[in-house]
Design a protein around this motif. Structure first.
Motif, mmCIF file in Angstrom:
data_model
loop_
_atom_site.group_PDB
_atom_site.id
_atom_site.type_symbol
_atom_site.label_atom_id
_atom_site.label_comp_id
_atom_site.label_asym_id
_atom_site.label_seq_id
_atom_site.Cartn_x
_atom_site.Cartn_y
_atom_site.Cartn_z
ATOM 1 N N VAL A 298 0.859 -1.191 0.000
ATOM 2 C CA VAL A 298 0.000 0.000 0.000
ATOM 3 C C VAL A 298 0.892 1.237 0.000
ATOM 4 O O VAL A 298 1.880 1.299 0.740
ATOM 5 N N PHE A 299 0.556 2.221 -0.848
ATOM 6 C CA PHE A 299 1.347 3.455 -0.899
ATOM 7 C C PHE A 299 0.490 4.589 -1.436
ATOM 8 O O PHE A 299 -0.556 4.364 -2.058
ATOM 9 N N GLY A 304 -2.598 11.687 -5.904
ATOM 10 C CA GLY A 304 -3.314 12.115 -4.710
ATOM 11 C C GLY A 304 -4.231 11.068 -4.125
ATOM 12 O O GLY A 304 -4.953 11.355 -3.156
ATOM 13 N N SER A 305 -4.254 9.879 -4.679
ATOM 14 C CA SER A 305 -5.058 8.786 -4.123
ATOM 15 C C SER A 305 -4.128 7.671 -3.653
ATOM 16 O O SER A 305 -2.920 7.687 -3.924
ATOM 17 N N TRP A 306 -4.678 6.685 -2.965
ATOM 18 C CA TRP A 306 -3.904 5.571 -2.439
ATOM 19 C C TRP A 306 -3.954 4.386 -3.385
ATOM 20 O O TRP A 306 -4.935 4.201 -4.112
ATOM 21 N N ARG A 307 -2.894 3.622 -3.392
ATOM 22 C CA ARG A 307 -2.808 2.433 -4.247
ATOM 23 C C ARG A 307 -2.594 1.197 -3.385
ATOM 24 O O ARG A 307 -1.914 1.245 -2.353
ATOM 25 N N VAL A 308 -3.156 0.099 -3.836
ATOM 26 C CA VAL A 308 -2.881 -1.201 -3.241
ATOM 27 C C VAL A 308 -2.447 -2.121 -4.377
ATOM 28 O O VAL A 308 -3.182 -2.316 -5.344
ATOM 29 N N ASN A 353 -7.840 3.734 -4.082
ATOM 30 C CA ASN A 353 -8.846 4.140 -3.104
ATOM 31 C C ASN A 353 -8.553 5.564 -2.677
ATOM 32 O O ASN A 353 -7.394 6.013 -2.721
ATOM 33 N N GLU A 354 -9.582 6.260 -2.242
ATOM 34 C CA GLU A 354 -9.421 7.653 -1.857
ATOM 35 C C GLU A 354 -8.652 7.805 -0.546
ATOM 36 O O GLU A 354 -8.060 8.859 -0.295
ATOM 37 N N THR A 355 -8.669 6.778 0.289
ATOM 38 C CA THR A 355 -8.044 6.890 1.604
ATOM 39 C C THR A 355 -7.085 5.733 1.878
ATOM 40 O O THR A 355 -7.180 4.660 1.259
ATOM 41 N N ARG A 356 -6.204 5.966 2.831
ATOM 42 C CA ARG A 356 -5.283 4.916 3.277
ATOM 43 C C ARG A 356 -6.055 3.744 3.853
ATOM 44 O O ARG A 356 -5.792 2.576 3.544
#
Length: 374
Positions: A298-299, A304-308, A353-356
Protein backbone atom coordinates in the motif's frame (compact mmCIF):
# COMPACT_ATOMS: atom_id res chain seq x y z
CA UNK A 1 57.24 -2.08 9.08
CA UNK A 2 53.91 -0.29 9.67
CA UNK A 3 51.48 0.38 6.86
CA UNK A 4 52.34 4.08 6.90
CA UNK A 5 56.03 3.23 6.91
CA UNK A 6 55.58 0.94 3.94
CA UNK A 7 53.62 3.58 2.07
CA UNK A 8 56.25 6.19 2.85
CA UNK A 9 59.03 3.94 1.59
CA UNK A 10 57.11 3.23 -1.59
CA UNK A 11 56.54 6.91 -2.27
CA UNK A 12 60.22 7.62 -1.65
CA UNK A 13 61.15 4.93 -4.17
CA UNK A 14 58.57 6.23 -6.63
CA UNK A 15 56.62 2.97 -6.74
CA UNK A 16 53.13 4.48 -6.53
CA UNK A 17 50.50 3.50 -3.96
CA UNK A 18 48.47 1.43 -6.41
CA UNK A 19 51.28 -1.16 -6.63
CA UNK A 20 51.36 -1.97 -2.92
CA UNK A 21 49.91 -5.09 -1.33
CA UNK A 22 49.80 -5.12 2.46
CA UNK A 23 48.30 -7.98 4.49
CA UNK A 24 46.25 -9.15 1.53
CA UNK A 25 44.74 -5.75 0.82
CA UNK A 26 45.70 -3.02 -1.59
CA UNK A 27 46.47 0.60 -0.93
CA UNK A 28 44.85 2.40 -3.79
CA UNK A 29 45.26 6.00 -4.94
CA UNK A 30 44.89 7.52 -8.37
CA UNK A 31 43.12 9.96 -10.65
CA UNK A 32 42.85 13.69 -10.81
CA UNK A 33 39.33 15.09 -10.74
CA UNK A 34 37.35 14.59 -13.91
CA UNK A 35 34.19 16.45 -14.89
CA UNK A 36 31.20 14.35 -13.86
CA UNK A 37 33.36 11.87 -11.92
CA UNK A 38 35.18 11.69 -8.61
CA UNK A 39 38.75 11.18 -7.50
CA UNK A 40 39.36 8.04 -5.44
CA UNK A 41 41.64 7.43 -2.50
CA UNK A 42 40.56 4.42 -0.48
CA UNK A 43 42.84 2.50 1.91
CA UNK A 44 42.87 -0.31 2.70
CA UNK A 45 40.44 -2.22 0.46
CA UNK A 46 40.34 -5.50 -1.37
CA UNK A 47 40.30 -5.34 -5.17
CA UNK A 48 39.67 -7.88 -7.88
CA UNK A 49 42.48 -6.37 -9.91
CA UNK A 50 45.85 -4.94 -8.91
CA UNK A 51 45.77 -1.59 -10.63
CA UNK A 52 48.64 0.02 -12.46
CA UNK A 53 48.90 3.36 -14.17
CA UNK A 54 47.25 3.14 -17.57
CA UNK A 55 48.39 5.65 -20.18
CA UNK A 56 47.44 3.72 -23.32
CA UNK A 57 44.40 1.56 -24.06
CA UNK A 58 44.62 -0.77 -27.04
CA UNK A 59 41.74 -2.23 -29.03
CA UNK A 60 41.15 -3.27 -32.64
CA UNK A 61 40.52 -0.94 -35.54
CA UNK A 62 37.94 -1.44 -38.27
CA UNK A 63 34.26 -2.12 -37.48
CA UNK A 64 33.65 -1.40 -33.81
CA UNK A 65 31.16 -3.01 -31.46
CA UNK A 66 29.45 -1.95 -28.28
CA UNK A 67 31.58 -4.11 -25.97
CA UNK A 68 35.00 -2.63 -26.74
CA UNK A 69 33.56 0.87 -27.13
CA UNK A 70 31.94 0.61 -23.69
CA UNK A 71 35.07 -1.03 -22.26
CA UNK A 72 37.21 1.86 -23.50
CA UNK A 73 34.68 4.38 -22.20
CA UNK A 74 34.71 2.81 -18.72
CA UNK A 75 38.51 2.73 -18.62
CA UNK A 76 38.59 6.38 -19.64
CA UNK A 77 36.40 7.17 -16.61
CA UNK A 78 39.20 5.69 -14.49
CA UNK A 79 42.02 7.15 -16.56
CA UNK A 80 40.71 10.23 -18.39
CA UNK A 81 44.10 11.08 -19.89
CA UNK A 82 44.70 7.62 -21.35
CA UNK A 83 45.15 7.48 -25.12
CA UNK A 84 43.24 4.89 -27.16
CA UNK A 85 45.17 3.11 -29.89
CA UNK A 86 43.11 1.14 -32.39
CA UNK A 87 45.03 -1.47 -34.34
CA UNK A 88 45.42 -5.22 -34.92
CA UNK A 89 49.20 -4.97 -35.25
CA UNK A 90 51.05 -6.76 -32.46
CA UNK A 91 53.75 -4.13 -32.26
CA UNK A 92 51.12 -1.44 -31.56
CA UNK A 93 49.14 -3.52 -29.06
CA UNK A 94 52.23 -4.76 -27.21
CA UNK A 95 53.17 -1.18 -26.45
CA UNK A 96 49.81 -0.49 -24.76
CA UNK A 97 49.30 -0.68 -21.00
CA UNK A 98 46.02 -2.55 -21.40
CA UNK A 99 44.45 -4.28 -24.42
CA UNK A 100 40.79 -5.21 -24.75
CA UNK A 101 38.77 -7.18 -27.33
CA UNK A 102 41.71 -8.16 -29.49
CA UNK A 103 44.80 -10.36 -29.32
CA UNK A 104 43.22 -13.69 -28.41
CA UNK A 105 44.43 -13.57 -24.80
CA UNK A 106 42.78 -13.15 -21.42
CA UNK A 107 45.61 -12.71 -18.93
CA UNK A 108 45.19 -10.50 -15.90
CA UNK A 109 48.91 -10.35 -15.18
CA UNK A 110 49.65 -8.76 -18.57
CA UNK A 111 46.41 -6.74 -18.74
CA UNK A 112 45.08 -8.50 -21.81
CA UNK A 113 41.29 -8.78 -21.92
CA UNK A 114 40.06 -10.56 -25.04
CA UNK A 115 37.17 -13.02 -25.15
CA UNK A 116 37.25 -14.36 -28.73
CA UNK A 117 39.80 -17.13 -28.24
CA UNK A 118 38.86 -20.81 -28.27
CA UNK A 119 38.08 -22.15 -24.83
CA UNK A 120 37.10 -18.81 -23.30
CA UNK A 121 33.97 -19.44 -21.22
CA UNK A 122 34.45 -16.93 -18.40
CA UNK A 123 31.28 -15.50 -16.85
CA UNK A 124 30.72 -13.00 -14.08
CA UNK A 125 29.61 -15.91 -11.90
CA UNK A 126 32.83 -17.86 -12.50
CA UNK A 127 35.05 -14.80 -12.10
CA UNK A 128 33.28 -13.41 -9.03
CA UNK A 129 32.28 -16.29 -6.71
CA UNK A 130 28.75 -15.96 -5.41
CA UNK A 131 27.41 -13.90 -8.32
CA UNK A 132 24.52 -15.56 -10.18
CA UNK A 133 25.26 -14.58 -13.80
CA UNK A 134 26.28 -17.20 -16.37
CA UNK A 135 26.38 -15.21 -19.62
CA UNK A 136 29.82 -15.38 -21.27
CA UNK A 137 31.68 -12.11 -20.78
CA UNK A 138 32.57 -9.73 -23.58
CA UNK A 139 35.39 -7.23 -23.24
CA UNK A 140 32.94 -4.84 -21.55
CA UNK A 141 32.05 -7.49 -18.98
CA UNK A 142 35.71 -8.27 -18.32
CA UNK A 143 36.52 -4.61 -17.75
CA UNK A 144 33.50 -4.18 -15.48
CA UNK A 145 34.15 -7.31 -13.43
CA UNK A 146 37.76 -6.29 -12.77
CA UNK A 147 37.43 -2.51 -12.48
CA UNK A 148 33.68 -1.88 -12.07
CA UNK A 149 33.52 -0.95 -8.41
CA UNK A 150 36.27 1.61 -8.83
CA UNK A 151 34.67 3.01 -11.97
CA UNK A 152 31.40 3.40 -10.04
CA UNK A 153 33.22 5.20 -7.23
CA UNK A 154 34.56 7.69 -9.77
CA UNK A 155 30.97 8.62 -10.61
CA UNK A 156 29.15 8.54 -7.26
CA UNK A 157 30.07 8.64 -3.59
CA UNK A 158 29.45 5.18 -2.14
CA UNK A 159 31.77 4.65 0.83
CA UNK A 160 29.74 1.73 2.18
CA UNK A 161 31.04 -1.48 0.61
CA UNK A 162 27.69 -3.28 0.82
CA UNK A 163 25.87 -0.48 -1.01
CA UNK A 164 28.66 -0.39 -3.59
CA UNK A 165 28.16 -4.10 -4.15
CA UNK A 166 24.40 -3.59 -4.57
CA UNK A 167 24.91 -0.92 -7.24
CA UNK A 168 27.59 -3.04 -8.95
CA UNK A 169 25.13 -5.95 -9.16
CA UNK A 170 22.34 -3.82 -10.60
CA UNK A 171 24.57 -2.19 -13.22
CA UNK A 172 25.90 -5.56 -14.34
CA UNK A 173 22.53 -7.36 -14.34
CA UNK A 174 20.60 -4.58 -16.06
CA UNK A 175 23.19 -2.97 -18.32
CA UNK A 176 26.51 -4.76 -18.85
CA UNK A 177 25.06 -8.27 -19.09
CA UNK A 178 22.96 -7.24 -22.09
CA UNK A 179 26.07 -6.06 -23.93
CA UNK A 180 27.85 -9.32 -23.05
CA UNK A 181 24.96 -11.43 -24.31
CA UNK A 182 24.49 -9.57 -27.58
CA UNK A 183 28.19 -9.50 -28.43
CA UNK A 184 28.60 -13.23 -27.74
CA UNK A 185 25.41 -14.19 -29.56
CA UNK A 186 23.70 -15.55 -26.44
CA UNK A 187 19.96 -15.89 -27.17
CA UNK A 188 17.72 -13.87 -24.88
CA UNK A 189 15.03 -16.54 -25.10
CA UNK A 190 14.38 -19.68 -27.07
CA UNK A 191 13.44 -21.48 -29.19
CA UNK A 192 11.77 -18.60 -31.07
CA UNK A 193 11.18 -14.90 -30.53
CA UNK A 194 8.07 -12.94 -31.41
CA UNK A 195 9.98 -9.74 -32.19
CA UNK A 196 13.52 -8.39 -32.10
CA UNK A 197 14.88 -5.34 -30.30
CA UNK A 198 16.85 -2.99 -32.54
CA UNK A 199 17.01 0.13 -30.38
CA UNK A 200 19.35 -1.22 -27.70
CA UNK A 201 22.76 0.29 -26.98
CA UNK A 202 24.61 -2.33 -29.03
CA UNK A 203 22.44 -1.56 -32.06
CA UNK A 204 22.92 2.19 -31.73
CA UNK A 205 26.69 1.74 -31.55
CA UNK A 206 26.57 -0.55 -34.59
CA UNK A 207 24.67 2.09 -36.57
CA UNK A 208 27.59 4.50 -36.16
CA UNK A 209 29.83 2.26 -38.29
CA UNK A 210 30.37 2.86 -41.97
CA UNK A 211 27.48 1.72 -44.14
CA UNK A 212 28.22 -0.50 -47.14
CA UNK A 213 27.66 2.29 -49.68
CA UNK A 214 29.07 5.22 -47.70
CA UNK A 215 31.98 6.83 -49.56
CA UNK A 216 33.32 9.28 -46.99
CA UNK A 217 33.75 8.09 -43.42
CA UNK A 218 35.89 9.18 -40.47
CA UNK A 219 36.29 5.99 -38.43
CA UNK A 220 38.02 7.63 -35.47
CA UNK A 221 35.35 10.30 -35.23
CA UNK A 222 32.63 7.65 -35.32
CA UNK A 223 34.41 5.59 -32.65
CA UNK A 224 34.64 8.65 -30.40
CA UNK A 225 30.94 9.33 -30.95
CA UNK A 226 30.22 5.75 -29.92
CA UNK A 227 32.37 6.16 -26.80
CA UNK A 228 30.50 9.31 -25.86
CA UNK A 229 27.18 7.52 -26.33
CA UNK A 230 28.13 4.52 -24.20
CA UNK A 231 29.83 6.63 -21.54
CA UNK A 232 26.80 8.86 -21.06
CA UNK A 233 24.44 5.90 -20.84
CA UNK A 234 26.70 4.00 -18.44
CA UNK A 235 27.10 7.03 -16.14
CA UNK A 236 23.34 7.59 -16.25
CA UNK A 237 22.69 3.99 -15.12
CA UNK A 238 25.26 4.19 -12.33
CA UNK A 239 23.73 7.43 -11.05
CA UNK A 240 20.22 5.99 -11.23
CA UNK A 241 21.06 2.92 -9.19
CA UNK A 242 23.11 4.94 -6.70
CA UNK A 243 20.93 8.01 -6.30
CA UNK A 244 17.39 6.76 -7.01
CA UNK A 245 17.22 2.98 -6.68
CA UNK A 246 19.50 2.53 -3.66
CA UNK A 247 17.82 5.10 -1.34
CA UNK A 248 14.57 3.15 -1.75
CA UNK A 249 16.13 0.32 0.26
CA UNK A 250 15.57 2.13 3.57
CA UNK A 251 11.92 2.75 2.73
CA UNK A 252 11.26 -0.90 1.90
CA UNK A 253 13.21 -2.11 4.93
CA UNK A 254 11.15 0.14 7.21
CA UNK A 255 7.92 -1.07 5.63
CA UNK A 256 8.89 -4.69 6.29
CA UNK A 257 9.91 -3.92 9.87
CA UNK A 258 6.51 -2.29 10.53
CA UNK A 259 4.33 -4.77 8.63
CA UNK A 260 2.54 -6.17 11.67
CA UNK A 261 1.38 -2.67 12.68
CA UNK A 262 -0.36 -2.33 9.31
CA UNK A 263 -2.13 -5.68 9.59
CA UNK A 264 -1.78 -8.51 12.13
CA UNK A 265 -1.23 -10.99 9.29
CA UNK A 266 2.10 -9.39 8.38
CA UNK A 267 1.15 -9.86 4.73
CA UNK A 268 0.51 -6.18 3.97
CA UNK A 269 3.20 -3.50 3.98
CA UNK A 270 2.84 0.26 3.66
CA UNK A 271 5.52 2.38 1.99
CA UNK A 272 6.09 5.76 3.60
CA UNK A 273 6.35 7.08 0.04
CA UNK A 274 6.29 5.46 -3.37
CA UNK A 275 9.61 4.15 -4.61
CA UNK A 276 10.99 1.35 -6.84
CA UNK A 277 10.30 -1.33 -4.23
CA UNK A 278 10.22 -4.67 -6.04
CA UNK A 279 13.92 -5.50 -6.37
CA UNK A 280 14.59 -4.48 -2.77
CA UNK A 281 11.60 -6.37 -1.41
CA UNK A 282 12.45 -9.72 -2.99
CA UNK A 283 16.10 -9.44 -1.97
CA UNK A 284 15.13 -8.62 1.62
CA UNK A 285 12.53 -11.38 1.64
CA UNK A 286 15.26 -13.85 0.76
CA UNK A 287 17.83 -12.43 3.19
CA UNK A 288 15.38 -12.19 6.11
CA UNK A 289 13.59 -15.44 5.25
CA UNK A 290 10.27 -13.64 5.69
CA UNK A 291 7.37 -15.74 6.84
CA UNK A 292 4.67 -15.10 5.93
CA UNK A 293 5.62 -13.41 2.70
CA UNK A 294 4.03 -10.09 1.79
CA UNK A 295 1.01 -10.24 -0.52
CA UNK A 296 0.04 -6.55 -0.87
CA UNK A 297 1.86 -3.20 -0.88
CA UNK A 298 0.00 0.00 0.00
CA UNK A 299 1.35 3.45 -0.90
CA UNK A 300 0.24 7.01 -1.64
CA UNK A 301 0.07 7.61 -5.38
CA UNK A 302 1.31 10.64 -7.27
CA UNK A 303 -2.25 11.52 -8.32
CA UNK A 304 -3.31 12.12 -4.71
CA UNK A 305 -5.06 8.79 -4.12
CA UNK A 306 -3.90 5.57 -2.44
CA UNK A 307 -2.81 2.43 -4.25
CA UNK A 308 -2.88 -1.20 -3.24
CA UNK A 309 -0.64 -3.41 -5.37
CA UNK A 310 -0.48 -7.19 -5.39
CA UNK A 311 2.98 -8.75 -5.03
CA UNK A 312 4.08 -11.05 -7.84
CA UNK A 313 5.88 -14.39 -7.45
CA UNK A 314 9.21 -12.69 -8.08
CA UNK A 315 10.57 -9.41 -9.42
CA UNK A 316 10.11 -10.28 -13.11
CA UNK A 317 6.96 -12.39 -12.92
CA UNK A 318 3.48 -11.29 -13.99
CA UNK A 319 1.91 -14.05 -11.88
CA UNK A 320 0.49 -12.68 -8.63
CA UNK A 321 0.68 -14.32 -5.24
CA UNK A 322 -2.83 -13.15 -4.46
CA UNK A 323 -4.66 -10.79 -6.85
CA UNK A 324 -7.15 -8.25 -5.61
CA UNK A 325 -10.63 -9.72 -5.04
CA UNK A 326 -11.79 -11.50 -8.18
CA UNK A 327 -15.27 -9.93 -7.97
CA UNK A 328 -13.73 -6.43 -8.23
CA UNK A 329 -11.45 -6.96 -11.20
CA UNK A 330 -12.15 -4.50 -14.02
CA UNK A 331 -14.68 -2.51 -11.97
CA UNK A 332 -14.68 1.17 -10.97
CA UNK A 333 -16.10 3.31 -8.18
CA UNK A 334 -19.20 2.20 -6.32
CA UNK A 335 -19.46 -1.01 -8.35
CA UNK A 336 -16.53 -2.35 -6.31
CA UNK A 337 -18.50 -2.15 -3.08
CA UNK A 338 -15.70 -0.80 -0.88
CA UNK A 339 -15.96 2.71 0.53
CA UNK A 340 -13.70 5.12 -1.34
CA UNK A 341 -12.72 2.58 -4.01
CA UNK A 342 -11.70 4.15 -7.33
CA UNK A 343 -10.77 1.21 -9.57
CA UNK A 344 -9.38 -2.30 -9.71
CA UNK A 345 -7.30 -3.38 -12.71
CA UNK A 346 -8.71 -6.17 -14.85
CA UNK A 347 -5.94 -8.55 -13.77
CA UNK A 348 -6.27 -7.64 -10.10
CA UNK A 349 -2.66 -6.51 -9.82
CA UNK A 350 -3.46 -2.97 -8.61
CA UNK A 351 -6.34 -0.89 -7.32
CA UNK A 352 -7.00 2.61 -6.05
CA UNK A 353 -8.85 4.14 -3.10
CA UNK A 354 -9.42 7.65 -1.86
CA UNK A 355 -8.04 6.89 1.60
CA UNK A 356 -5.28 4.92 3.28
CA UNK A 357 -7.80 3.00 5.35
CA UNK A 358 -9.77 2.13 2.22
CA UNK A 359 -6.68 0.80 0.43
CA UNK A 360 -5.74 -1.35 3.44
CA UNK A 361 -9.34 -2.59 3.63
CA UNK A 362 -9.16 -3.70 -0.02
CA UNK A 363 -5.99 -5.63 0.74
CA UNK A 364 -7.51 -7.26 3.84
CA UNK A 365 -10.70 -8.30 2.06
CA UNK A 366 -8.68 -9.76 -0.80
CA UNK A 367 -6.64 -11.77 1.70
CA UNK A 368 -9.78 -13.04 3.41
CA UNK A 369 -11.37 -13.99 0.09
CA UNK A 370 -8.27 -15.98 -0.90
CA UNK A 371 -8.22 -17.83 2.46
CA UNK A 372 -11.93 -18.63 2.13
CA UNK A 373 -11.42 -20.07 -1.37
CA UNK A 374 -8.37 -22.16 -0.46
Amino acid sequence: MSILGTVGAAVKLGLGLHHLQIAGEYIYSYLPSLSGTRSICQAPRTFTTIMKEIKTIGTHDGTFHCDEVLGCAMLRILFPDAQIRRSRKNEVLDACDIVIDVGGVYDLTTYRFDHHQKGFEVTAGSLLPGKPWNVKLSSAGLVFCHFGKDIIRCIVDLPDEKNLDRVFDQVYANFIQEVDGIDNGVPMCCPTTTYSISTNLSSRVSHLNKSWNQKEFDEEKAFNQAMQLTSEEFIDRVKYYSESWLPALCIVQSAIDNRFTVDPSGEIIELSQFCPWKAHYFKLEEELKLSPTVKFVVFFGEDGSWRVQSVSLDEKSFILRIPLHKAWQGLRGKDIGVEGAIFVHGTGFIGGNETREGAISMARKSLSSHVAQS
